[in-house]
Structures are given as structure tokens and as C-alpha cells.
Design an enzyme around this catalytic site. Sequence first.
Site, PDB file in Angstrom:
ATOM      1  N   HIS A  72       0.679  -1.150  -0.049  1.00 24.66           N
ATOM      2  CA  HIS A  72      -0.029   0.168   0.054  1.00 24.66           C
ATOM      3  C   HIS A  72       1.082   1.275  -0.139  1.00 24.66           C
ATOM      4  O   HIS A  72       1.571   1.484   1.100  1.00 24.66           O
ATOM      5  CB  HIS A  72      -0.881   0.039   1.279  1.00 24.66           C
ATOM      6  CG  HIS A  72      -2.108  -0.848   1.030  1.00 24.66           C
ATOM      7  ND1 HIS A  72      -3.268  -0.674   1.803  1.00 24.66           N
ATOM      8  CD2 HIS A  72      -2.257  -1.934   0.196  1.00 24.66           C
ATOM      9  CE1 HIS A  72      -4.076  -1.655   1.478  1.00 24.66           C
ATOM     10  NE2 HIS A  72      -3.598  -2.277   0.580  1.00 24.66           N
ATOM     11  N   TYR A 201      -9.388   5.201   8.037  1.00 24.39           N
ATOM     12  CA  TYR A 201      -9.291   5.546   9.623  1.00 24.39           C
ATOM     13  C   TYR A 201     -10.399   6.498   9.627  1.00 24.39           C
ATOM     14  O   TYR A 201      -9.850   7.711   9.177  1.00 24.39           O
ATOM     15  CB  TYR A 201      -8.028   6.047  10.031  1.00 24.39           C
ATOM     16  CG  TYR A 201      -7.000   4.899  10.231  1.00 24.39           C
ATOM     17  CD1 TYR A 201      -6.160   4.462   9.239  1.00 24.39           C
ATOM     18  CD2 TYR A 201      -6.769   4.196  11.495  1.00 24.39           C
ATOM     19  CE1 TYR A 201      -4.948   3.436   9.259  1.00 24.39           C
ATOM     20  CE2 TYR A 201      -5.843   3.176  11.493  1.00 24.39           C
ATOM     21  CZ  TYR A 201      -4.862   2.725  10.408  1.00 24.39           C
ATOM     22  OH  TYR A 201      -4.110   1.709  10.603  1.00 24.39           O
ATOM     23  N   PRO A 293      -4.345  -0.486  19.024  1.00 21.57           N
ATOM     24  CA  PRO A 293      -4.072  -0.635  17.539  1.00 21.57           C
ATOM     25  C   PRO A 293      -4.330   0.270  16.530  1.00 21.57           C
ATOM     26  O   PRO A 293      -3.713   0.067  15.506  1.00 21.57           O
ATOM     27  CB  PRO A 293      -5.311  -1.838  17.280  1.00 21.57           C
ATOM     28  CG  PRO A 293      -6.275  -1.341  18.415  1.00 21.57           C
ATOM     29  CD  PRO A 293      -5.648  -0.731  19.628  1.00 21.57           C
ATOM     30  N   LYS A 297       1.081  -0.651  15.274  1.00 20.60           N
ATOM     31  CA  LYS A 297       2.442  -0.661  15.343  1.00 20.60           C
ATOM     32  C   LYS A 297       2.623  -1.963  16.628  1.00 20.60           C
ATOM     33  O   LYS A 297       3.893  -2.285  16.574  1.00 20.60           O
ATOM     34  CB  LYS A 297       2.774   0.683  16.590  1.00 20.60           C
ATOM     35  CG  LYS A 297       2.835   1.706  15.408  1.00 20.60           C
ATOM     36  CD  LYS A 297       4.006   1.747  14.594  1.00 20.60           C
ATOM     37  CE  LYS A 297       3.881   2.758  13.567  1.00 20.60           C
ATOM     38  NZ  LYS A 297       3.970   2.155  12.072  1.00 20.60           N
ATOM     39  N   TYR A 385       3.798   6.225  10.287  1.00 25.51           N
ATOM     40  CA  TYR A 385       2.915   5.138  10.005  1.00 25.51           C
ATOM     41  C   TYR A 385       3.698   4.266   9.031  1.00 25.51           C
ATOM     42  O   TYR A 385       3.357   2.791   9.214  1.00 25.51           O
ATOM     43  CB  TYR A 385       1.817   5.591   8.974  1.00 25.51           C
ATOM     44  CG  TYR A 385       0.748   4.681   8.717  1.00 25.51           C
ATOM     45  CD1 TYR A 385      -0.265   4.468   9.960  1.00 25.51           C
ATOM     46  CD2 TYR A 385       0.592   4.065   7.673  1.00 25.51           C
ATOM     47  CE1 TYR A 385      -1.376   3.507   9.726  1.00 25.51           C
ATOM     48  CE2 TYR A 385      -0.355   3.110   7.620  1.00 25.51           C
ATOM     49  CZ  TYR A 385      -1.411   2.841   8.734  1.00 25.51           C
ATOM     50  OH  TYR A 385      -2.250   1.739   8.313  1.00 25.51           O
TER      51      TYR A 385
HETATM   52  C1  PHB Z   1      -5.998  -4.864  10.910  1.00 26.23           C
HETATM   53  O1  PHB Z   1      -6.073  -4.903   9.707  1.00 26.23           O
HETATM   54  O2  PHB Z   1      -6.373  -5.624  11.805  1.00 26.23           O
HETATM   55  C2  PHB Z   1      -5.443  -3.370  11.449  1.00 26.23           C
HETATM   56  C3  PHB Z   1      -5.063  -2.482  10.907  1.00 26.23           C
HETATM   57  C4  PHB Z   1      -4.475  -1.140  10.902  1.00 26.23           C
HETATM   58  C5  PHB Z   1      -4.923  -0.736  12.402  1.00 26.23           C
HETATM   59  C6  PHB Z   1      -5.236  -2.109  13.101  1.00 26.23           C
HETATM   60  C7  PHB Z   1      -5.647  -3.242  12.893  1.00 26.23           C
HETATM   61  O3  PHB Z   1      -4.459   0.242  12.815  1.00 26.23           O
END
Ligand code: PHB
Length: 411
Positions: A72, A201, A293, A297, A385
Site C-alpha cells: 500500500h 481511519y 491498535p 504498531k 505510519y
Molecule cells: C487490521 O487490519 O487488523 C488493522 C489494521 C490497521 C490498524 C489496526 C488493525 O491500525
Amino acid sequence: MRTQVAIIGAGPAGLLLGQLLSRAGIDNVILERRSCAYVLSRIRAGVLEQGMVDLLREAGVSDRLDREGLVHEGVNLAFGGVLHRLDLKRLTGGSTVTVYGQTEVTQDLVEARRALGRPTVYEAEEVALHGIDTAAPRVSFRANGTQQELRCDFIAGCDGYHGVSRGAIPAGALATFERVYPFGWLGLLVDRPPAAEELVYARHERGFALCSMRSAARSRYYLQVPLEERAEDWTDEAFYDELRLRLPAEVAAALRTGPALEKSIAPLRSFVAEPMRFGRLFLAGDAAHIVPPTGAKGLNLAASDVRYLFDALREHYRDGSDAGIAAYSARALARVWKAERFSWWMTGLLHRFPGSSAFEDRMQQAELDYLVSSPAASAALAENYVGLPYHGEAGIGPLQPFRDGSGPPGR
Ligand code: PHB
Ligand code: APR
């Protein structure tokens, strides 16, 4: 039984360390409390930093990742009903992230270990550490109904937040730092193509939402929910309805729904234990630190710990130098704290906090607006990120000079 490095825990941290050590000719045994099937059934995170991908390549376990992982180049922030894309690759001068499930990473590592014929004791009970501040540490455990003992040079505590290793460090020698958040994430896994090509997000008055994925055909979605909620009380329909409400119209319209393969609630916590070494015990991964989450990280920090720990142990056995061992805790913690900061900041930016004031609400909106309109602010998010460099400038605690005397390289 005797080995060079006793590894406690067969999660990604323990397995990756074991793989690197085995390939470097350093003997190791892994003790895992659960069954292999149980470990492989856990649904966890799914976004890998470039540094972790490189480490998996070095460990010789990247064939499937290189074939199936989704690279990505961007990530989306959604707020006020609008989707904003951050071009990670452009903002960082070429870095990307790779979407590949932790479950798959674990599976690949388990298979690689089997192929090397290295021992893992699954369903090891009553694991206990002894003599960690002596030259001859030991781990006792019960397996197949018999009490056993593993003598070793070093112990790697890779047994997660609820493991036993951290507790073996005398309380007076350990400092812990913690924040518990007043909400959780309800996650749903479904075999349908993702609603958006890249992660979304989303900040919304009803709470945070995240659109993620595992592949072009499998999606992972999350909703911020109150801590008291129970996953069983959420029907799939209720989940999708709430998710649509929190997403920009174009993403909501593209959502493909189907029966959940898994649905569970995870609490959010920030936690760090210092130091990460006591005598001949090293802590790595969730055993030493937890991040919420938001920002993905957790798994990546386990990988950077393993990078530093593997380098230190290899220096010890191959070069007869203990400089890396002495530096391990400070080196790992310098990176851990920066990821803690980023995860805490992203959590605060995107979630609805119970009892937050109208002022705090406006601050979140202003910060998001600033983030997507200022190249400097976008770049700061992007560089965190995709993952800060493994050998960044010293943050907390001194970094030892490198072996060639050059000192840690910059970016
Ligand atoms: C996930 O795909 O489980 C996932 C992706 C990004 C995050 C947290 C979890 O920030
Ligand atoms: N004895 C032996 N094994 C234990 C014990 C014990 N007393 N306690 C826990 N374990 C095992 C767990 O069953 C688990 O398989 O240790 C392992 C720890 O694995 P993880 O919790 O996955 O932790 P880690 O390997 O550090 O992985 C980092 O990244 O995405 C995040 O939190 C997520 O698990 C993830 C982490």
C-alpha cells in the site's frame, strides 16, 4: 535439556527470533503454553512496516509474503464525511506498508521452523524462570505430564502481555507505565472485497471506525464501542449498519457485507515496562509493551525488538562482544516510546472520548484539518505510519556506538 537460548512464547516475536537464531547456527528451544492450532487460529493485526518485511526476508520466510502481501502506497483519513488520502510513498520519499495478516506471518514461521527441525514444546504448563541474574539460567515446565527443566545461556521472554517472563524481574527493578482507554474495538472479519483499496481511519461523532483488509477478497472492519459491550450482542447487520453511519457516503456505498468469520472485542491499552533486560532475561514484543491498535504498531514493534535482540545475541556468540546485549534495552525502548507516542496520538485524534467537551471536539477537527492540509504535518504522520528507522537517533537512554565506530546512521 540444554540449549543456548530458551524462548518463551511462540507468537510472532518468539518464532521470528527462533528462526533468525537457527539460521545463524544458534541453538534455541521454544516453550509455548497453548497448542499450535490455537496459536494459528488467533486473528490479530495485519499491516507490516518495511523494516519488518525486510527482517522476514532476512529470516527466509518471505516467499508467500512477497507473493500475496498487498503493498500500500497510501492511507486514508475520513472525517466530516470526506475521505482524504495521504500518499505515504511520496510523503516519505519512497516508503510503503504491506498488508499481510499476523496469522499468516505466524503460519509461515511455524512452517519454516518445522522445516529446520527446531524444537517447539507446545502446551507447556507451569513455565517458570530461575536464576535469570546468574550465568546459568533455567526454565522449568511441565509437558506431557512430566516435569522438565531447560538449562540455557539466555532466556527470551516473548510470552505476550499475560506471560510469566516480565513477572520474573524483581518488582524493585521494573518500572511500568500504563494508560487504559475507556473503549474497545469490535472487529469483524469477512470474505468480501474491501470497501476501499487502501485503509480508511474514520473519525465520526458516533465513534471511530476502521476499514482494513487481509487480501483482495477478505476484509477486516472495526468499530469503537463502549468497554461493557459484548461481541455476541452485535448481529452482523447491526455491525454493518453502524459502520456505514461512520464512513463517508462513497465508502459506505462500496461496503460489501457477508457473514462474519470472526467477531471479537479488544480493549485498548498503552503499556511499557522498563528495562527490557534483567541479567540474562530479555523481554521482547507484547511482554514488554502494548500499544492501542490505532496505527498498527504492535506487531511491528515486536519485529524491531527481535531485530535488536538477534543482533545482540549474534554478536555475543559470533564476535564475543556483549556490547549489543548491554545496549539492547535502551535501543529497543528508544523505538518503543516513539511508537507508543504515535499510537497514543492517533488514538486521541480519532476516537470519541466519553465526556469530552465541545472544545476538545473542535481541537480534533482542527488537528485533522491541519494534518491533511499541511505537507509538514502529513509527512510527520506518514513517516511514523510506515515505521521509523530501526537505527534512529538516540531518544531515551544512550545508544552504544556501532561496531565499526561510526555511530548510529541517520535516515
Ligand atoms: C487490521 O487490519 O487488523 C488493522 C489494521 C490497521 C490498524 C489496526 C488493525 O491500525
Ligand atoms: N508460557 C509459555 N507461553 C506463554 C505463556 C507462558 N506462561 N504466556 C503466554 N504465552 C504465549 C502465548 O500463548 C502466545 O502464543 O506467548 C505467546 C505470545 O504471543 P503474542 O501475544 O502474539 O505476542 P508477541 O509474539 O509479542 O507478538 C506481538 O503484535 O499485533 C500485536 O499484540 C499483537 O500478538 C501480537 C503482538
